[in-house]
Design an enzyme around this catalytic site. Structure first.
Site, PDB file in Angstrom:
ATOM      1  N   ARG A  71      27.218 -45.040 -24.846  1.00 58.20           N
ATOM      2  CA  ARG A  71      27.313 -46.656 -23.225  1.00 58.20           C
ATOM      3  C   ARG A  71      25.174 -46.972 -23.883  1.00 58.20           C
ATOM      4  O   ARG A  71      25.542 -48.337 -24.785  1.00 58.20           O
ATOM      5  CB  ARG A  71      27.584 -46.011 -21.778  1.00 58.20           C
ATOM      6  CG  ARG A  71      28.458 -45.629 -21.893  1.00 58.20           C
ATOM      7  CD  ARG A  71      28.478 -44.900 -19.992  1.00 58.20           C
ATOM      8  NE  ARG A  71      28.220 -44.031 -20.264  1.00 58.20           N
ATOM      9  CZ  ARG A  71      29.333 -43.051 -20.287  1.00 58.20           C
ATOM     10  NH1 ARG A  71      30.482 -43.157 -19.962  1.00 58.20           N
ATOM     11  NH2 ARG A  71      29.351 -41.634 -19.938  1.00 58.20           N
ATOM     12  N   ILE A  72      24.701 -46.042 -23.940  1.00 52.95           N
ATOM     13  CA  ILE A  72      23.222 -46.669 -23.952  1.00 52.95           C
ATOM     14  C   ILE A  72      22.846 -46.543 -25.530  1.00 52.95           C
ATOM     15  O   ILE A  72      22.805 -48.301 -26.617  1.00 52.95           O
ATOM     16  CB  ILE A  72      21.969 -45.577 -24.091  1.00 52.95           C
ATOM     17  CG1 ILE A  72      22.665 -45.077 -22.435  1.00 52.95           C
ATOM     18  CG2 ILE A  72      20.919 -46.292 -24.471  1.00 52.95           C
ATOM     19  CD1 ILE A  72      21.422 -43.568 -21.850  1.00 52.95           C
ATOM     20  N   ASP A 132      28.281 -40.945 -34.820  1.00 50.16           N
ATOM     21  CA  ASP A 132      28.391 -40.153 -34.325  1.00 50.16           C
ATOM     22  C   ASP A 132      29.855 -39.603 -34.373  1.00 50.16           C
ATOM     23  O   ASP A 132      30.671 -40.056 -35.450  1.00 50.16           O
ATOM     24  CB  ASP A 132      29.458 -41.687 -32.910  1.00 50.16           C
ATOM     25  CG  ASP A 132      29.271 -40.897 -31.277  1.00 50.16           C
ATOM     26  OD1 ASP A 132      30.092 -39.990 -31.269  1.00 50.16           O
ATOM     27  OD2 ASP A 132      29.072 -41.020 -30.999  1.00 50.16           O
ATOM     28  N   THR A 190      14.162 -41.840 -26.993  1.00 52.14           N
ATOM     29  CA  THR A 190      14.813 -41.979 -25.726  1.00 52.14           C
ATOM     30  C   THR A 190      15.861 -40.993 -25.296  1.00 52.14           C
ATOM     31  O   THR A 190      16.158 -41.699 -24.185  1.00 52.14           O
ATOM     32  CB  THR A 190      15.265 -43.074 -24.811  1.00 52.14           C
ATOM     33  OG1 THR A 190      16.299 -43.431 -25.431  1.00 52.14           O
ATOM     34  CG2 THR A 190      14.082 -44.449 -25.656  1.00 52.14           C
ATOM     35  N   SER A 191      15.722 -39.901 -25.741  1.00 52.04           N
ATOM     36  CA  SER A 191      17.406 -39.149 -25.159  1.00 52.04           C
ATOM     37  C   SER A 191      17.256 -38.150 -24.610  1.00 52.04           C
ATOM     38  O   SER A 191      16.622 -37.722 -23.380  1.00 52.04           O
ATOM     39  CB  SER A 191      18.143 -38.771 -26.247  1.00 52.04           C
ATOM     40  OG  SER A 191      19.396 -38.577 -25.816  1.00 52.04           O
ATOM     41  N   ARG A 192      16.554 -36.869 -25.435  1.00 50.64           N
ATOM     42  CA  ARG A 192      16.524 -36.106 -24.887  1.00 50.64           C
ATOM     43  C   ARG A 192      14.995 -35.272 -26.005  1.00 50.64           C
ATOM     44  O   ARG A 192      15.402 -35.528 -27.098  1.00 50.64           O
ATOM     45  CB  ARG A 192      17.294 -34.511 -24.863  1.00 50.64           C
ATOM     46  CG  ARG A 192      17.834 -35.422 -23.157  1.00 50.64           C
ATOM     47  CD  ARG A 192      16.920 -35.343 -22.348  1.00 50.64           C
ATOM     48  NE  ARG A 192      18.105 -34.984 -20.587  1.00 50.64           N
ATOM     49  CZ  ARG A 192      17.926 -35.903 -20.369  1.00 50.64           C
ATOM     50  NH1 ARG A 192      17.548 -37.000 -20.625  1.00 50.64           N
ATOM     51  NH2 ARG A 192      19.194 -36.650 -19.070  1.00 50.64           N
ATOM     52  N   ASP A 208      10.395 -41.126 -25.344  1.00 52.24           N
ATOM     53  CA  ASP A 208       9.692 -41.065 -23.520  1.00 52.24           C
ATOM     54  C   ASP A 208      10.503 -40.011 -23.134  1.00 52.24           C
ATOM     55  O   ASP A 208      10.402 -39.776 -22.027  1.00 52.24           O
ATOM     56  CB  ASP A 208      11.239 -42.229 -23.512  1.00 52.24           C
ATOM     57  CG  ASP A 208      11.494 -42.769 -22.062  1.00 52.24           C
ATOM     58  OD1 ASP A 208      10.209 -42.623 -21.005  1.00 52.24           O
ATOM     59  OD2 ASP A 208      12.166 -42.123 -21.090  1.00 52.24           O
ATOM     60  N   GLU A 237       8.688 -31.399 -21.653  1.00 58.63           N
ATOM     61  CA  GLU A 237       8.296 -32.444 -20.392  1.00 58.63           C
ATOM     62  C   GLU A 237       8.270 -31.811 -19.051  1.00 58.63           C
ATOM     63  O   GLU A 237       7.431 -32.360 -17.958  1.00 58.63           O
ATOM     64  CB  GLU A 237       9.132 -33.962 -20.572  1.00 58.63           C
ATOM     65  CG  GLU A 237      10.618 -33.986 -19.767  1.00 58.63           C
ATOM     66  CD  GLU A 237      10.905 -34.864 -20.357  1.00 58.63           C
ATOM     67  OE1 GLU A 237      11.659 -35.563 -20.862  1.00 58.63           O
ATOM     68  OE2 GLU A 237      12.166 -35.458 -19.074  1.00 58.63           O
TER      69      GLU A 237
HETATM   70  P1  NAI Z   1      27.901 -40.772 -24.062  1.00 54.27           P
HETATM   71  O1  NAI Z   1      27.948 -39.780 -23.043  1.00 54.27           O
HETATM   72  O2  NAI Z   1      28.001 -42.554 -22.789  1.00 54.27           O
HETATM   73  O3  NAI Z   1      26.789 -41.052 -24.967  1.00 54.27           O
HETATM   74  C1  NAI Z   1      26.724 -39.922 -26.294  1.00 54.27           C
HETATM   75  C2  NAI Z   1      27.404 -40.517 -27.201  1.00 54.27           C
HETATM   76  O4  NAI Z   1      26.462 -39.414 -28.112  1.00 54.27           O
HETATM   77  C3  NAI Z   1      28.461 -39.978 -27.340  1.00 54.27           C
HETATM   78  O5  NAI Z   1      29.573 -41.027 -28.305  1.00 54.27           O
HETATM   79  C4  NAI Z   1      28.768 -38.964 -28.180  1.00 54.27           C
HETATM   80  O6  NAI Z   1      29.838 -38.526 -29.199  1.00 54.27           O
HETATM   81  C5  NAI Z   1      27.527 -38.777 -29.242  1.00 54.27           C
HETATM   82  N1  NAI Z   1      27.767 -37.322 -30.042  1.00 54.27           N
HETATM   83  C6  NAI Z   1      27.632 -36.123 -29.370  1.00 54.27           C
HETATM   84  N2  NAI Z   1      26.601 -35.238 -30.342  1.00 54.27           N
HETATM   85  C7  NAI Z   1      26.186 -36.362 -31.049  1.00 54.27           C
HETATM   86  C8  NAI Z   1      25.893 -35.555 -32.131  1.00 54.27           C
HETATM   87  N3  NAI Z   1      25.205 -34.668 -32.435  1.00 54.27           N
HETATM   88  N4  NAI Z   1      25.489 -36.358 -33.269  1.00 54.27           N
HETATM   89  C9  NAI Z   1      25.132 -37.989 -32.356  1.00 54.27           C
HETATM   90  N5  NAI Z   1      26.357 -38.256 -32.011  1.00 54.27           N
HETATM   91  C10 NAI Z   1      26.634 -37.150 -30.731  1.00 54.27           C
HETATM   92  O7  NAI Z   1      25.810 -40.977 -22.968  1.00 54.27           O
HETATM   93  P2  NAI Z   1      24.720 -42.203 -22.847  1.00 54.27           P
HETATM   94  O8  NAI Z   1      24.566 -42.349 -21.576  1.00 54.27           O
HETATM   95  O9  NAI Z   1      24.730 -43.170 -23.435  1.00 54.27           O
HETATM   96  O10 NAI Z   1      23.400 -41.669 -22.859  1.00 54.27           O
HETATM   97  C11 NAI Z   1      22.533 -40.470 -24.153  1.00 54.27           C
HETATM   98  C12 NAI Z   1      21.671 -39.491 -23.310  1.00 54.27           C
HETATM   99  O11 NAI Z   1      20.436 -40.872 -22.953  1.00 54.27           O
HETATM  100  C13 NAI Z   1      21.861 -39.110 -22.314  1.00 54.27           C
HETATM  101  O12 NAI Z   1      22.482 -38.055 -22.792  1.00 54.27           O
HETATM  102  C14 NAI Z   1      20.906 -38.916 -21.875  1.00 54.27           C
HETATM  103  O13 NAI Z   1      20.233 -37.297 -22.429  1.00 54.27           O
HETATM  104  C15 NAI Z   1      19.852 -39.697 -22.384  1.00 54.27           C
HETATM  105  N6  NAI Z   1      19.601 -40.454 -21.035  1.00 54.27           N
HETATM  106  C16 NAI Z   1      17.808 -40.406 -21.290  1.00 54.27           C
HETATM  107  C17 NAI Z   1      17.485 -41.433 -19.949  1.00 54.27           C
HETATM  108  C18 NAI Z   1      15.983 -41.702 -20.116  1.00 54.27           C
HETATM  109  O14 NAI Z   1      15.523 -42.596 -18.674  1.00 54.27           O
HETATM  110  N7  NAI Z   1      15.259 -41.665 -21.174  1.00 54.27           N
HETATM  111  C19 NAI Z   1      18.114 -41.821 -19.155  1.00 54.27           C
HETATM  112  C20 NAI Z   1      19.662 -41.711 -19.406  1.00 54.27           C
HETATM  113  C21 NAI Z   1      20.204 -40.745 -20.141  1.00 54.27           C
END
Ligand code: NAI
Length: 343
Positions: free
Chosen positions: A162-163, A182, A240-242, A266, A271
């Site tokens: 999604r992001i 991905d 901005t992920s983890r 981020d 952290e």
């Molecule tokens: P999502 O579940 O919609 O998308 C994650 C994508 O990553 C999926 O398409 C999946 O197939 C792919 N993926 C899984 N393993 C992978 C790998 N080894 N290499 C490449 N792609 C891979 O998740 P969404 O909503 O897009 O969120 C992504 C991340 O953003 C979350 O896991 C979270 O850690 C982080 N996040 C950070 C926030 C912040 O405040 N900075 C807030 C919300 C989420």
């Protein structure tokens, strides 16, 4: 239903209370939800507070390891409601063994985090954070503020969920070429005119690499000395992920050698000891974090990608739905919010 709300901040309390006043906590359930707000992080120590609670509501840096889960189980807790998307801080296998269900907020305004990603890219590039201070001091000198035009640059997006997809749409608006990777390619990304490539090609061909995949065993330290070596000299890295997606020591080495041109973070691997609290009067002991802050081309924000009014309201509404579902309101269609294998 009694819910112990950990790592509570006044801004969250206000949003959850507002949602509760609007009746979101009682609809279609016999058992109204009552929250106790604890400012502490949930850890094995603070889990002792959970005696008599049915559920806990937690955030990104609460520690739900096997030890904490055993105490929660003993206290009678049956549900963990994460008010975030990532669930890497929960030992899911142990939760399953203990029959504790886990819900999360998988999708709340992905544009919120995507827009923060662009804020990091643009700030690092156009140095608006430095310009702001200069102009305030009456210094209108431009030396040191030279940026580059984003239009026509190649950006690599890792993770097209999604992001990642929201980031792709915004980048296309800037006229960027977008490469993406991905393990589970998504048709929407190709419709948005991004091209799937191998991870190696993405690193080699991108001037900017931005991370949008979850932290897992497979993605841990995805950015390391070898992947950084593939990136072109002067490239920008955005996370901005983890935090655990990045080997910080390799990043520091890349910055010191001048190979990495810009880093925007981020999130940070350790952290939980720093973020979401005021440490301005403390001597920060994390030397790696402190070293990162010394670079003029590094910009760190304290996990605020999610932090907009709209996203907080959505998080509260979805978390309340998840808790109501757990409390027995099966009319709610929240199955997708339940973390895999649980419930
Ligand atoms: P999502 O579940 O919609 O998308 C994650 C994508 O990553 C999926 O398409 C999946 O197939 C792919 N993926 C899984 N393993 C992978 C790998 N080894 N290499 C490449 N792609 C891979 O998740 P969404 O909503 O897009 O969120 C992504 C991340 O953003 C979350 O896991 C979270 O850690 C982080 N996040 C950070 C926030 C912040 O405040 N900075 C807030 C919300 C989420």
């Amino acid at each position: 239903m009694k819910v112990a709300f950990f790592s509570a901040k006044p801004y969250e309390e206000a949003v959850f209370k507002d949602a509760a006043e609007n009746g979101l906590d009682t609809a279609n359930t016999q058992d109204p939800i009552s929250f106790s707000y604890f400012p502490h992080q949930l850890t094995a120590e603070t889990a002792l507070l959970c005696q008599g609670y049915d559920a806990v509501c937690v955030f990104v840096n609460d520690e739900l390891n096997a030890k904490t889960l055993a105490i929660l189980h003993e206290a009678g807790v049956k549900h963990i409601a994460l008010r975030c998307a990532g669930f890497n801080n929960v030992d899911i296998a142990t939760a399953q063994e203990l029959n504790i269900s886990v819900s999360r907020v998988p999708a709340y305004s992905p544009e919120t985090v995507a827009e923060h990603t662009l804020a990091l890219i643009l700030t690092l590039n156009r140095k608006t954070h430095k310009a702001y201070n200069r102009v305030k001091e009456g210094n209108f000198e431009l030396s040191g503020l030279l940026g580059f035009t984003l239009h026509n640059k190649t950006v690599g997006v890792i993770g097209t969920g999604r992001i990642g997809q929201a980031v792709i749409r915004i980048l296309k608006g800037f006229g960027c070429n977008v490469l993406c990777y991905d393990p589970y390619p998504n048709e929407q990304a190709t419709q948005d005119r991004a091209s799937y490539v191998s991870l190696e090609t993405l690193f080699t061909d991108s001037q900017i690499v931005t991370l949008h995949c979850p932290l897992s065993e497979q993605s841990y330290h995805l950015i390391n000395a070898s992947s950084l070596a593939l990136m072109p000299k002067g490239a920008m890295l955005i996370n901005t992920s983890r935090g655990g997606l990045i080997d910080d020591k390799a990043v520091i080495d890349g910055l010191k050698r001048g190979h990495l041109g810009y880093v925007g973070l981020d999130v940070y691997e350790r952290e939980s000891e720093l973020f979401f609290s005021d440490h301005s009067q403390d001597i920060i002991q994390d030397d790696i974090f402190q070293r990162l802050l010394t670079f003029p081309n590094v910009l760190v924000t304290g996990h605020q990608g999610f932090f907009t009014q709209e996203a907080l309201r959505e998080i509260a509404a979805i978390t309340l739905d998840n808790l109501r579902f757990f409390a027995g309101d099966t009319s709610l269609n929240v199955n997708n919010n339940m973390v895999k294998h649980i419930n």
